[in-house]
Design a protein around this motif. Structure first.
Motif, PDB file in Angstrom:
ATOM      1  N   GLY A  14       0.813  -1.205   0.000  1.00  0.00           N
ATOM      2  CA  GLY A  14       0.000   0.000   0.000  1.00  0.00           C
ATOM      3  C   GLY A  14       0.847   1.255   0.000  1.00  0.00           C
ATOM      4  N   VAL A  15       1.872   1.302   0.850  1.00  0.00           N
ATOM      5  CA  VAL A  15       2.723   2.492   0.898  1.00  0.00           C
ATOM      6  C   VAL A  15       3.574   2.592  -0.361  1.00  0.00           C
ATOM      7  N   GLU A  16       3.926   1.466  -0.983  1.00  0.00           N
ATOM      8  CA  GLU A  16       4.642   1.519  -2.260  1.00  0.00           C
ATOM      9  C   GLU A  16       3.746   2.098  -3.354  1.00  0.00           C
ATOM     10  N   LEU A  17       2.487   1.693  -3.370  1.00  0.00           N
ATOM     11  CA  LEU A  17       1.545   2.281  -4.323  1.00  0.00           C
ATOM     12  C   LEU A  17       1.449   3.788  -4.119  1.00  0.00           C
ATOM     13  N   ASP A 315      12.734  -6.222  -7.215  1.00  0.00           N
ATOM     14  CA  ASP A 315      12.249  -5.724  -5.930  1.00  0.00           C
ATOM     15  C   ASP A 315      10.849  -6.295  -5.740  1.00  0.00           C
ATOM     16  N   ASN A 316      10.657  -7.078  -4.699  1.00  0.00           N
ATOM     17  CA  ASN A 316       9.381  -7.766  -4.503  1.00  0.00           C
ATOM     18  C   ASN A 316       8.212  -6.805  -4.283  1.00  0.00           C
ATOM     19  N   LEU A 317       8.489  -5.594  -3.804  1.00  0.00           N
ATOM     20  CA  LEU A 317       7.417  -4.636  -3.545  1.00  0.00           C
ATOM     21  C   LEU A 317       7.106  -3.763  -4.757  1.00  0.00           C
ATOM     22  N   VAL A 318       8.003  -3.738  -5.751  1.00  0.00           N
ATOM     23  CA  VAL A 318       7.790  -2.870  -6.907  1.00  0.00           C
ATOM     24  C   VAL A 318       7.448  -3.735  -8.123  1.00  0.00           C
ATOM     25  N   LYS A 319       8.427  -4.260  -8.847  1.00  0.00           N
ATOM     26  CA  LYS A 319       8.089  -5.122  -9.982  1.00  0.00           C
ATOM     27  C   LYS A 319       7.304  -6.353  -9.520  1.00  0.00           C
ATOM     28  N   ALA A 322       3.539  -3.487  -6.347  1.00  0.00           N
ATOM     29  CA  ALA A 322       2.952  -2.178  -6.623  1.00  0.00           C
ATOM     30  C   ALA A 322       3.365  -1.604  -7.974  1.00  0.00           C
ATOM     31  N   GLY A 323       4.640  -1.693  -8.317  1.00  0.00           N
ATOM     32  CA  GLY A 323       5.100  -1.147  -9.586  1.00  0.00           C
ATOM     33  C   GLY A 323       4.469  -1.843 -10.772  1.00  0.00           C
ATOM     34  N   GLY A 340       5.586   7.292 -14.374  1.00  0.00           N
ATOM     35  CA  GLY A 340       5.667   7.150 -12.926  1.00  0.00           C
ATOM     36  C   GLY A 340       6.522   6.000 -12.446  1.00  0.00           C
ATOM     37  N   LEU A 341       7.261   5.362 -13.350  1.00  0.00           N
ATOM     38  CA  LEU A 341       7.981   4.142 -12.969  1.00  0.00           C
ATOM     39  C   LEU A 341       9.469   4.152 -13.321  1.00  0.00           C
ATOM     40  N   MET A 342       9.977   5.261 -13.794  1.00  0.00           N
ATOM     41  CA  MET A 342      11.361   5.282 -14.259  1.00  0.00           C
ATOM     42  C   MET A 342      12.344   5.669 -13.152  1.00  0.00           C
TER      43      MET A 342
END
Length: 348
Positions: A14-17, A315-319, A322-323, A340-342
């Motif tokens: 959630g915080v990564e989003l 990264d388990n929280l991004v790719k 959330a990413g 928003g992802l670079m």
């Protein structure tokens, strides 16, 4: 602007989003829900977002999610399927970061997640949100079941081998030896993620069977055009906060020994902004992708033999969460997939 709501914004995904969406040039953060933290400013819980996110948590009833263009579910399994039908009826697109819409077989879902599926009629419509495999389906989708973190690394790591018209490796005996940081277990308090339990320690778990296994097998078989795939998957917990390192093994078939696997991977992922096939002989590190939506792959063939070793980091929280969700959102709304992802990975 895309009006975005988040259900369950108090966990790590959630915080990564929030971190990603707050800096997205075409997003308006509209609502974020939490029953327990109703009324609390988001920045009070997550000081890193001070000056970037002005929202306060609200109950789902107050949040007016039906007025959003898309709603992300960063919730435990079972929550999204209870609310998805109502949101879809209101014209809202849904992206679920949990497992509610990953598996096509409701019996498999019940077996691995210990609960019956409450909206099986939506499973056929749901699109598996792995952009490098399902981009065109994602483009037309209104309901996304986002892949798990481990399955993302395994499916993209094996994909070039399986996507060919004929087998190049023994597809009945693929092996995935995967390691994850403790944030993969979520933000809830559990003994095995306490500092005194996880630090200075390294262990395997779920060897008998992990809930990401059926999802990964389902995806690999789809990539292989329906051919049956056998996978042994062993996850491990390592004493770091975030990151996944998957070491994948495949035995090359005799008729495929002359294949240039480095070129195969480079050509397969040519043009993909978030998959980096590294030079031959590379050893990607988890810190090289930290806080980014990048997945890095390296191909090895020890001794020039018949065993192919594929190294994958993300990264388990991004790719891995959330990413990838934001990447799917970009595709669904027809905007630049990289918007928003670079972010450059964080070092040290």
């Amino acid at each position: 602007m895309i009006k975005v709501g988040i259900v369950g914004g108090t966990g790590y995904t959630g915080v990564e989003l929030l971190r990603l969406l707050a800096a997205h040039p075409q997003v308006q953060l509209t609502a974020i829900t939490s029953r327990k933290e109703d009324g609390m400013p988001v920045a009070d819980m997550f000081p890193s977002l001070r000056g970037h996110v002005d929202l306060a948590f609200a109950t789902p009833e107050k949040a007016k999610l039906a007025e959003c263009d898309v709603v992300f579910f960063a919730t435990p399994h079972g929550v999204a399927m209870a609310q998805a039908r109502e949101l879809l009826a209101a014209g809202v697109k849904v992206i679920d970061l949990a497992a509610d819409f990953r598996l096509k077989d409701p019996a498999e879902f019940e077996k691995w997640y210990a609960m019956p599926h409450s909206c099986t009629d939506l499973l056929e419509e749901a699109v598996y949100g792995l952009p490098e495999v399902n981009r065109e389906a994602i483009r037309k989708a209104r309901l996304i079941g986002l892949p798990g973190c481990y399955p993302t690394s395994m499916q993209l790591g094996f994909a070039p081998l399986l996507a060919q018209g004929k087998p190049l490796v023994n597809e009945a005996s693929l092996i995935a030896d995967c390691k994850s940081g403790v944030s993969g277990a979520g933000r809830k308090a559990e003994v095995h993620t306490l500092l005194a339990e996880a630090a200075d320690n390294f262990k395997a778990y779920g060897v008998k069977g992990h809930r990401h296994l059926p999802e990964t097998t389902q995806g690999l078989q789809a990539i292989a055009g329906g051919r049956k795939v056998g996978l042994t998957f062993v996850p491990h917990l390592v004493p770091m906060i975030r990151g996944i390192h998957s070491t994948l093994y495949a035995t090359i078939l005799p008729e495929a020994r002359d294949t240039d696997f480095q070129s195969l991977y480079e050509n397969h992922f040519k043009g993909e902004k978030f998959v980096d096939v590294m030079p031959a002989g590379s050893h990607p590190e988890t810190r090289s992708v930290r806080a980014s939506n990048k997945l890095r792959i390296a191909i090895h063939r020890p001794g020039g033999g018949d065993l192919l070793v594929i190294l994958v980091v993300e990264d388990n929280l991004v790719k891995g969460a959330a990413g990838q969700g934001v990447q799917c959102m970009n595709i669904m709304f027809g905007i630049d997939e990289t918007a928003g992802l670079m972010h450059i990975p964080v070092l040290p």
